[in-house]
Design an enzyme around this catalytic site. Structure first.
Site, PDB file in Angstrom:
ATOM      1  N   GLU A 112      -4.516  -4.908  -7.406  1.00 37.93           N
ATOM      2  CA  GLU A 112      -4.198  -5.182  -5.998  1.00 37.93           C
ATOM      3  C   GLU A 112      -4.038  -3.858  -5.273  1.00 37.93           C
ATOM      4  OE1 GLU A 112      -0.601  -7.488  -5.564  1.00 37.93           O
ATOM      5  OE2 GLU A 112      -1.312  -9.019  -6.954  1.00 37.93           O
ATOM      6  N   GLU A 134      -3.020  -0.625  -7.371  1.00 38.13           N
ATOM      7  CA  GLU A 134      -2.438  -1.036  -8.647  1.00 38.13           C
ATOM      8  C   GLU A 134      -3.552  -1.318  -9.646  1.00 38.13           C
ATOM      9  OE1 GLU A 134       1.528  -3.429  -7.027  1.00 38.13           O
ATOM     10  OE2 GLU A 134      -0.102  -4.557  -7.929  1.00 38.13           O
ATOM     11  N   ILE A 182      -5.708 -10.203 -19.654  1.00 42.00           N
ATOM     12  CA  ILE A 182      -5.444  -9.035 -20.502  1.00 42.00           C
ATOM     13  C   ILE A 182      -4.049  -9.205 -21.096  1.00 42.00           C
ATOM     14  CG2 ILE A 182      -5.197  -6.515 -20.519  1.00 42.00           C
ATOM     15  CD1 ILE A 182      -7.293  -6.496 -18.233  1.00 42.00           C
ATOM     16  N   ARG A 191       1.195  -0.159   2.211  1.00 34.43           N
ATOM     17  CA  ARG A 191       2.505   0.242   2.771  1.00 34.43           C
ATOM     18  C   ARG A 191       3.137   1.277   1.841  1.00 34.43           C
ATOM     19  NH1 ARG A 191       5.057  -2.174  -1.448  1.00 34.43           N
ATOM     20  NH2 ARG A 191       4.189  -4.180  -2.070  1.00 34.43           N
TER      21      ARG A 191
END
Ligand code: MV4
Length: 450
Positions: free
Chosen positions: A289, A276, A204, A293
């Site tokens: 991803e 993400e 992209i 955490r």
């Protein structure tokens, strides 16, 4: 209900302080671990107890699992908060904690493993109905890569399954580039991650990096806390983050939030996490991803939602149910975070460790500073260069930008070059003002011309 009375913070710098503060607000005792280079660090000084776990190199201290477990046993801590970086996404560490009756403040180790392997994460999200970028599974050889690329359509990008954060990626614009890049990427992946496996995605060209904050308890409840736009990056290092994204509408937010929640539920996620996405120019979004955490940029979400993410991580780890529902979460106003690094931004952003000779941090309405530095503090050269996060809130984006500009003007950090001046240039830039920054922005400009 698990009663956590004492938490060991397996980290340093601003995030260790952030966690210590949340513990103190909850009346929980704190144990800092530190390297010999961090004897005078604020996290060492602010915690109720501190244990030296080794010399300056991270491998011998903040990454040394046996020493951290030993520090936990000596101090009698019930739980470990890993912060970000270091051992925060190390499944073995999470496992060892649980096997030693120490609560790891994060998801279960099998989820960390699953999301740490990027091809696996893709397959998991696809199964859960989260949009993924057209692409392939792990590629056996260059022939399979060539076939994959002709199916997906050029341009394509080769990624290491053990990678993430941009390392070992190669863009290929035609068959010849696939043939030359495949062995190079494979080799890079073996050397960097000890795992040569590659997969492929459609490339992209000019995306935005939009990530959704999620929070889950141990009873299957998952919330999304809106998005962060982290498109301003340099060499995969984020420099400025904001929430909400200037381009995400309420309906897109709901679509991305629901997708993130579906993904989290499908792996029985627990704790704070981030999904993400890449947002294409045509408004399509795709899973990239998952980070298992707390993130550096979590404060922008805290500023617009009023939710203390680290406190919630701890409560969820204690076995509490989430006390709020999705409809209770409202995003109010706009927040921006500037990462202040000890780096010479005018000379290739080279790290500039050294002594802070004089320091003044900003203040006023809607201003937050998360930092571990102080006058006469010596920034060690062994760790990352983040020295402060300056976060502002405004009623709207233009107020937040103007406030950040004022706040950076008040900021005085003498002794080492920092990225304060860089951020002031960015905030004045028409592309920033218009909310049009994409991940390509810094590739296409010379910072000296900003
Ligand atoms: C991409 C991409 C375009 N197309 N994948 C960079 C970090 C790693 N998590 C994945 N990255 C990218 N993956 C496809 N299929 C562009 C990037 C990318 C990028 C992504 C987010 C933020 C900054 C970036 C800078 C360069 C490339």
């Amino acid at each position: 209900m698990l009663n956590i009375k004492k938490i060991l913070i397996a980290n340093r710098g601003e995030i260790a302080l952030r966690v210590i503060r949340a513990c103190k607000d909850l009346g929980i005792q704190t144990v800092a671990v530190h390297s010999q280079a961090d004897e005078d660090s604020l996290h060492t000084l602010f915690a109720d107890e501190d244990v030296c776990i080794g010399p300056a190199p991270a491998k011998e201290s903040y990454l040394n699992i046996p020493r951290i477990i030993a520090a936990c046993e000596i101090s009698g801590a019930d739980a470990i908060h890993p912060g970000y970086g270091f051992l925060s996404e190390n499944a073995t560490f999470a496992d060892i904690c649980e096997n030693n009756n120490i609560t790891f403040i994060g998801p279960k180790s099998d989820v960390i493993t699953r999301m740490g392997d990027k091809a696996n994460a893709r397959a998991t999200m696809k199964e859960a109905g989260v949009p993924i970028i057209p692409g392939t599974d792990i590629l056996k050889d260059v022939d399979e890569a060539v076939k994959g690329a002709s199916r997906v359509g050029y341009p394509v990008i080769l990624k290491a399954t053990a990678g993430g954060g941009g390392k070992g990626m190669r863009i290929c614009r035609n068959e010849n580039e696939v043939k030359t890049n495949f062995p190079l990427a494979q080799n890079e992946a073996s050397v960097s991650f000890n795992n040569p496996n590659l997969y492929m995605e459609k490339y992209i060209e000019n995306p935005r990096h939009i990530e959704v904050q999620i929070m889950a308890d141990n009873y299957g409840h998952v919330l999304y806390l809106g998005e962060r736009d982290c498109s301003l990056q340099r060499r995969h290092q984020k420099l400025l983050e904001e929430s909400p994204s200037p381009v995400v509408t309420a309906s897109l937010r709901k679509k991305m939030g629901d997708a993130a929640v579906r993904g989290a539920k499908s792996v029985n996620y627990a704790g704070a996490g981030t999904i993400e996405f890449l947002l294409d120019e045509d408004g399509s979004f795709y899973f990239m991803e998952m980070n298992t955490r707390v993130q550096v940029e979590h404060p922008v979400t805290e500023m617009v939602t009023g939710i203390d993410i680290v406190k919630m991580q701890i409560l969820v780890a204690m076995g509490e149910k989430l006390s709020i529902k999705q409809h209770d979460i409202e995003m109010k106003g706009h927040a921006i975070e500037c990462r202040i690094n000890a780096e010479d931004w005018e000379n290739g952003f080279v790290p500039t460790p050294g002594k802070i000779e004089r320091l003044h941090f900003p203040g006023g309405f809607g201003v937050r500073v998360d930092s571990h530095i102080y006058t006469d503090y010596k920034i060690p050269s062994n760790y990352d260069s983040l020295i402060a996060k300056i976060i502002v809130w405004g009623e709207n984006r233009s107020e937040a930008i103007q406030r950040m500009y004022r706040v950076l003007d008040e900021t005085m950090i003498l002794g080492v070059p920092t990225t304060v001046g860089f951020h002031q240039k960015i905030l004045m830039h028409p592309t920033m003002k218009e909310g049009k920054i994409t991940t390509k922005f810094l590739e296409n400009v010379d910072v000296k011309d900003l």
